[in-house]
Design a protein around this motif. Structure first.
Motif, PDB file in Angstrom:
ATOM      1  N   GLY A 186      -4.263   1.449  10.635  1.00  0.00           N
ATOM      2  CA  GLY A 186      -3.155   0.915   9.844  1.00  0.00           C
ATOM      3  C   GLY A 186      -1.856   1.883  10.497  1.00  0.00           C
TER       4      GLY A 186
ATOM      5  N   TRP B 127       2.632   2.278  11.660  1.00  0.00           N
ATOM      6  CA  TRP B 127       3.837   1.699  12.329  1.00  0.00           C
ATOM      7  C   TRP B 127       4.090   1.779  13.591  1.00  0.00           C
TER       8      TRP B 127
ATOM      9  N   PHE C 262       4.744  -3.110  11.131  1.00  0.00           N
ATOM     10  CA  PHE C 262       3.494  -2.763  10.703  1.00  0.00           C
ATOM     11  C   PHE C 262       2.417  -3.331  11.674  1.00  0.00           C
TER      12      PHE C 262
ATOM     13  N   SER D 262      -1.976  -3.241  13.037  1.00  0.00           N
ATOM     14  CA  SER D 262      -3.263  -2.781  12.590  1.00  0.00           C
ATOM     15  C   SER D 262      -3.980  -2.851  14.031  1.00  0.00           C
TER      16      SER D 262
ATOM     17  N   ARG E  61       8.264   2.333   5.667  1.00  0.00           N
ATOM     18  CA  ARG E  61       7.477   2.229   6.642  1.00  0.00           C
ATOM     19  C   ARG E  61       6.376   3.203   6.594  1.00  0.00           C
TER      20      ARG E  61
ATOM     21  N   TYR F  32       2.927  -0.238   4.109  1.00  0.00           N
ATOM     22  CA  TYR F  32       1.964  -0.881   4.940  1.00  0.00           C
ATOM     23  C   TYR F  32       0.717  -1.584   3.999  1.00  0.00           C
TER      24      TYR F  32
ATOM     25  N   SER G  18       1.976  -4.843   2.803  1.00  0.00           N
ATOM     26  CA  SER G  18       2.547  -5.667   3.754  1.00  0.00           C
ATOM     27  C   SER G  18       1.043  -6.673   4.038  1.00  0.00           C
TER      28      SER G  18
END
Length: 232
Positions: free
Chosen positions: A182, A184, A191, A193, A215, A220, A223
């Protein structure tokens, strides 16, 4: 005698003693060879058990560093054993070594009834020596997460298209067969992955990114719909 039983008895023989006990005495107590005692003591020392001394002199547990009793229920113990096996199999080289040492310590100090329960657990993880495709990737990625190091990636998507990404790595997640990182993504300004097995190349930039609520890790996790973002 099983090795776990022998290690437990070895530590028990050292616990609470003011004077060193010789390897010969330990060998007689455990009914094993001197070579076995030397090997077991060395293994325990490498795993972090605070044994001091050497062959020909004797051994003691370091003063003030006696190992406290482990108060686990049978279910708690089984969870620890199974969890450590999975970390050893899938957690990368560094955490794998830590899991192996933890298993050794747990097995060495458990009372007999709990050692028997641990031996009977039937949930295993393959001991592959961390030979997964991502085995050489997890450790440096985790180091970057821990140090908040900006990474430069060459990354391939699911259609094998490559792109260059500068990312701020936030966490690693294991999904029972694959890992995701994960982060930024500065290219997408959002974000993302990333799958470690799709990272073609990675390099630390030397830049440390600042903690940022908008962020960072909590943002994350929210999100991606994880409730952990509200708990951390």
């Amino acid at each position: 005698m099983r090795r776990a039983d022998r290690l437990f008895l070895l530590i028990h023989a050292l616990r609470g003693r003011r004077q060193a006990i010789t390897a010969q005495q330990l060998a007689q107590t455990l009914e094993v060879s001197l070579r076995t005692v030397y090997r077991d003591v060395a293994d325990l020392q490498r795993s972090g058990v605070p044994i001091e001394g050497e062959a020909g002199v004797g051994y003691v547990l370091r003063k003030g560093a006696d190992i406290p009793p482990l108060m686990f229920s049978p279910d708690e113990l089984e969870a620890l054993i199974v969890g450590s096996r999975f970390v050893r199999a899938f957690g990368g080289e560094r955490l794998g070594r830590g899991a192996t040492a933890a298993l050794l310590k747990i097995e060495a100090v458990l009372p007999p009834e709990l050692r028997d329960r641990a031996a009977r657990t039937r949930i295993f993880a393959p001991e592959l020596g961390n030979r997964l495709e991502t085995s050489g990737v997890i450790d440096p990625l985790y180091a970057a997460v821990q140090s908040r190091q900006v990474l430069q990636l060459t990354y391939r998507d699911n259609e094998s298209r490559a792109s260059e990404r500068a990312i701020e790595p936030l966490c690693l997640s294991f999904w029972g067969g694959s890992w995701t990182l994960g982060a930024w993504c500065r290219l997408r300004e959002d974000f993302r992955s990333f799958r470690p097995d799709r990272i073609v190349a990675q390099a630390a930039t030397g830049e440390i990114f600042a903690a940022d609520e908008t962020r960072g890790l909590n943002a994350y996790l929210r999100s991606v719909g994880s409730s952990l973002g509200d708990q951390l």
